[in-house]
Design a protein around this motif. Structure first.
Motif, PDB file in Angstrom:
ATOM      1  N   GLY A 180       0.830  -1.193   0.000  1.00  0.00           N
ATOM      2  CA  GLY A 180       0.000   0.000   0.000  1.00  0.00           C
ATOM      3  C   GLY A 180       0.866   1.244   0.000  1.00  0.00           C
ATOM      4  N   ARG A 181       0.538   2.205  -0.869  1.00  0.00           N
ATOM      5  CA  ARG A 181       1.331   3.432  -0.962  1.00  0.00           C
ATOM      6  C   ARG A 181       0.404   4.640  -1.057  1.00  0.00           C
ATOM      7  NH1 ARG A 181       3.914   0.219  -4.977  1.00  0.00           N
ATOM      8  NH2 ARG A 181       5.959  -0.580  -4.326  1.00  0.00           N
ATOM      9  N   LYS A 182       0.800   5.726  -0.424  1.00  0.00           N
ATOM     10  CA  LYS A 182       0.040   6.964  -0.530  1.00  0.00           C
ATOM     11  C   LYS A 182       0.215   7.551  -1.933  1.00  0.00           C
ATOM     12  CE  LYS A 182       0.628   8.188   4.353  1.00  0.00           C
ATOM     13  NZ  LYS A 182       1.142   9.214   5.291  1.00  0.00           N
ATOM     14  N   LYS A 183      -0.901   8.041  -2.498  1.00  0.00           N
ATOM     15  CA  LYS A 183      -0.866   8.623  -3.837  1.00  0.00           C
ATOM     16  C   LYS A 183      -1.698   9.900  -3.864  1.00  0.00           C
ATOM     17  CE  LYS A 183       1.613   5.451  -5.943  1.00  0.00           C
ATOM     18  NZ  LYS A 183       2.907   5.750  -6.585  1.00  0.00           N
ATOM     19  N   SER A 184      -1.473  10.688  -4.893  1.00  0.00           N
ATOM     20  CA  SER A 184      -2.236  11.928  -5.068  1.00  0.00           C
ATOM     21  C   SER A 184      -3.459  11.665  -5.935  1.00  0.00           C
ATOM     22  CB  SER A 184      -1.360  12.995  -5.730  1.00  0.00           C
ATOM     23  OG  SER A 184      -1.007  12.600  -7.043  1.00  0.00           O
ATOM     24  N   LEU A 185      -4.393  12.608  -5.927  1.00  0.00           N
ATOM     25  CA  LEU A 185      -5.570  12.498  -6.786  1.00  0.00           C
ATOM     26  C   LEU A 185      -5.163  12.493  -8.260  1.00  0.00           C
ATOM     27  CD1 LEU A 185      -8.659  12.513  -7.239  1.00  0.00           C
ATOM     28  CD2 LEU A 185      -8.547  15.013  -7.133  1.00  0.00           C
ATOM     29  N   ASP A 186      -4.138  13.269  -8.604  1.00  0.00           N
ATOM     30  CA  ASP A 186      -3.661  13.304  -9.992  1.00  0.00           C
ATOM     31  C   ASP A 186      -3.215  11.919 -10.446  1.00  0.00           C
ATOM     32  OD1 ASP A 186      -4.162  15.989 -10.138  1.00  0.00           O
ATOM     33  OD2 ASP A 186      -2.109  16.596  -9.686  1.00  0.00           O
ATOM     34  N   TYR A 187      -2.580  11.172  -9.569  1.00  0.00           N
ATOM     35  CA  TYR A 187      -2.163   9.813  -9.917  1.00  0.00           C
ATOM     36  C   TYR A 187      -3.376   8.934 -10.217  1.00  0.00           C
ATOM     37  CZ  TYR A 187      -0.488   5.026  -9.369  1.00  0.00           C
ATOM     38  OH  TYR A 187      -0.228   3.688  -9.571  1.00  0.00           O
ATOM     39  N   VAL A 188      -4.413   9.099  -9.438  1.00  0.00           N
ATOM     40  CA  VAL A 188      -5.598   8.250  -9.584  1.00  0.00           C
ATOM     41  C   VAL A 188      -6.338   8.525 -10.884  1.00  0.00           C
ATOM     42  CG1 VAL A 188      -7.808   7.598  -8.551  1.00  0.00           C
ATOM     43  CG2 VAL A 188      -5.845   8.082  -7.085  1.00  0.00           C
ATOM     44  N   VAL A 189      -6.523   9.803 -11.230  1.00  0.00           N
ATOM     45  CA  VAL A 189      -7.401  10.143 -12.359  1.00  0.00           C
ATOM     46  C   VAL A 189      -6.656  10.575 -13.622  1.00  0.00           C
ATOM     47  CG1 VAL A 189      -9.275  10.780 -10.808  1.00  0.00           C
ATOM     48  CG2 VAL A 189      -7.686  12.539 -11.587  1.00  0.00           C
ATOM     49  N   ASP A 190      -5.413  11.027 -13.505  1.00  0.00           N
ATOM     50  CA  ASP A 190      -4.721  11.589 -14.669  1.00  0.00           C
ATOM     51  C   ASP A 190      -3.634  10.696 -15.256  1.00  0.00           C
ATOM     52  OD1 ASP A 190      -6.251  13.876 -14.604  1.00  0.00           O
ATOM     53  OD2 ASP A 190      -4.864  14.977 -13.316  1.00  0.00           O
ATOM     54  N   THR A 191      -3.202   9.672 -14.541  1.00  0.00           N
ATOM     55  CA  THR A 191      -2.178   8.780 -15.071  1.00  0.00           C
ATOM     56  C   THR A 191      -2.755   7.955 -16.226  1.00  0.00           C
ATOM     57  OG1 THR A 191      -1.252   8.593 -12.844  1.00  0.00           O
ATOM     58  CG2 THR A 191      -0.505   6.987 -14.484  1.00  0.00           C
ATOM     59  N   GLU A 192      -2.048   7.948 -17.370  1.00  0.00           N
ATOM     60  CA  GLU A 192      -2.573   7.257 -18.552  1.00  0.00           C
ATOM     61  C   GLU A 192      -2.783   5.767 -18.296  1.00  0.00           C
ATOM     62  OE1 GLU A 192      -1.566   6.512 -23.296  1.00  0.00           O
ATOM     63  OE2 GLU A 192      -0.385   7.937 -22.125  1.00  0.00           O
ATOM     64  N   LYS A 193      -1.884   5.147 -17.568  1.00  0.00           N
ATOM     65  CA  LYS A 193      -2.033   3.723 -17.259  1.00  0.00           C
ATOM     66  C   LYS A 193      -3.322   3.458 -16.512  1.00  0.00           C
ATOM     67  CE  LYS A 193       0.195  -0.129 -14.851  1.00  0.00           C
ATOM     68  NZ  LYS A 193       1.356  -0.554 -14.027  1.00  0.00           N
ATOM     69  N   ASN A 194      -3.632   4.304 -15.537  1.00  0.00           N
ATOM     70  CA  ASN A 194      -4.866   4.124 -14.776  1.00  0.00           C
ATOM     71  C   ASN A 194      -6.094   4.442 -15.620  1.00  0.00           C
ATOM     72  OD1 ASN A 194      -3.488   3.333 -12.499  1.00  0.00           O
ATOM     73  ND2 ASN A 194      -3.465   5.378 -11.582  1.00  0.00           N
TER      74      ASN A 194
END
Length: 206
Positions: A180-194
Motif C-alpha cells: 500500500g502506498r500513498k498517492k495523489s488524486l492526480d495519480y488516480v485520475v490523470d495517469t494514462e495507465k490508470n
C-alpha cells in the motif's frame, strides 16, 4: 451500473458523464401486440427513481470477438485414419483500453425522474479498481481507495492538544496485493495507465 466506454483506437478521452448519457438515453423500440398483431413504435426510457448513497460504475471494457485457431491434428476415424487439421473459431473477450477520465465529482441530476428530489450534494470519487491485462481470463487487479484521517484542528493545536475537536482529512492509497502506498488524486485520475485500466469506480454522495 454497467456503462459503455469509447473507442480504444482514438486518442480522445472518454468521460464518465458520456457513459452515463449513453446508458440513460431514450431508444425507439418496435412493439407488437400479441392480441391485435398491430405493430407500433414505442420510446424506451430509463431514469433513476431513488438516489442511492453510493454509486458503483462498471466499465464495459471487454468485447466479445472471434479468433481463428489452428487445428489440433487429432486422429479422426471418419477420415480413413488421416489426421485432421481443421481450423476453428474461438470466442475471446478482448479488452478495450480506451482512456477514461474519472471525474472527482459527479452529478446524476440529469438522469433522475421528474418526481424525484435531486440529491443534496455531489457524488465524490472514493474508490477505483484497475484491471491490468489484455483479456478477461488473465491479468492482475490493483485498486486506489480514499481513506479519512482524523487530525487535530488548529484551535486544538494552539491549546496544546487538550481539545478533542478534530478535522477530517482524506488521502488516496494505492493497493497492489499486500503493498500500500500513498498517492495523489492526480495519480488516480490523470495517469494514462490508470485511465486505460480503470474497471470499477465507486462514488459516494456527500
Amino acid at each position: 451500473l454497467s456503462i459503455e466506454v469509447g473507442n480504444a483506437n482514438e486518442n480522445d478521452i472518454w468521460t464518465v458523464e458520456q457513459g452515463l448519457k449513453q446508458f440513460f438515453h431514450s431508444e425507439k423500440r418496435d412493439v407488437k401486440c400479441e392480441k391485435c398483431d398491430d405493430g407500433k413504435t414505442a420510446t424506451q426510457t430509463i431514469e433513476i427513481i431513488s438516489c442511492p448513497k453510493a454509486l458503483l460504475l462498471h466499465f464495459k471494457r471487454f468485447i466479445v470477438t472471434q479468433e481463428l485457431k489452428p487445428g489440433n491434428g487429432k486422429y479422426d476415424k471418419e477420415s480413413d485414419g488421416k489426421s485432421e487439421n481443421k481450423a476453428a473459431f474461438e470466442m475471446v473477450l478482448k479488452k478495450n483500453k480506451a482512456k477514461i477520465l474519472l471525474e472527482e465529482s459527479l452529478s446524476i441530476t440529469p438522469f433522475i425522474g421528474d418526481k424525484v428530489k435531486s440529491p443534496e450534494g455531489l457524488y465524490r470519487l472514493c474508490g477505483v479498481v484497475h484491471h491490468i491485462g489484455n483479456t478477461a481470463s488473465s491479468g492482475h487487479y490493483t485498486s486506489c481507495a480514499k481513506r479519512k484521517l482524523a487530525v487535530a484542528s488548529d484551535d486544538s493545536k494552539a491549546a496544546g492538544g487538550i481539545s478533542d475537536e478534530k478535522v477530517a482529512e482524506e488521502e488516496w492509497v494505492f493497493f497492489d496485493d499486500r503493498v500500500g502506498r500513498k498517492k495523489s488524486l492526480d495519480y488516480v485520475v490523470d495517469t494514462e495507465k490508470n485511465q486505460r485500466n480503470c474497471y470499477l469506480a465507486l462514488y459516494e454522495l456527500r
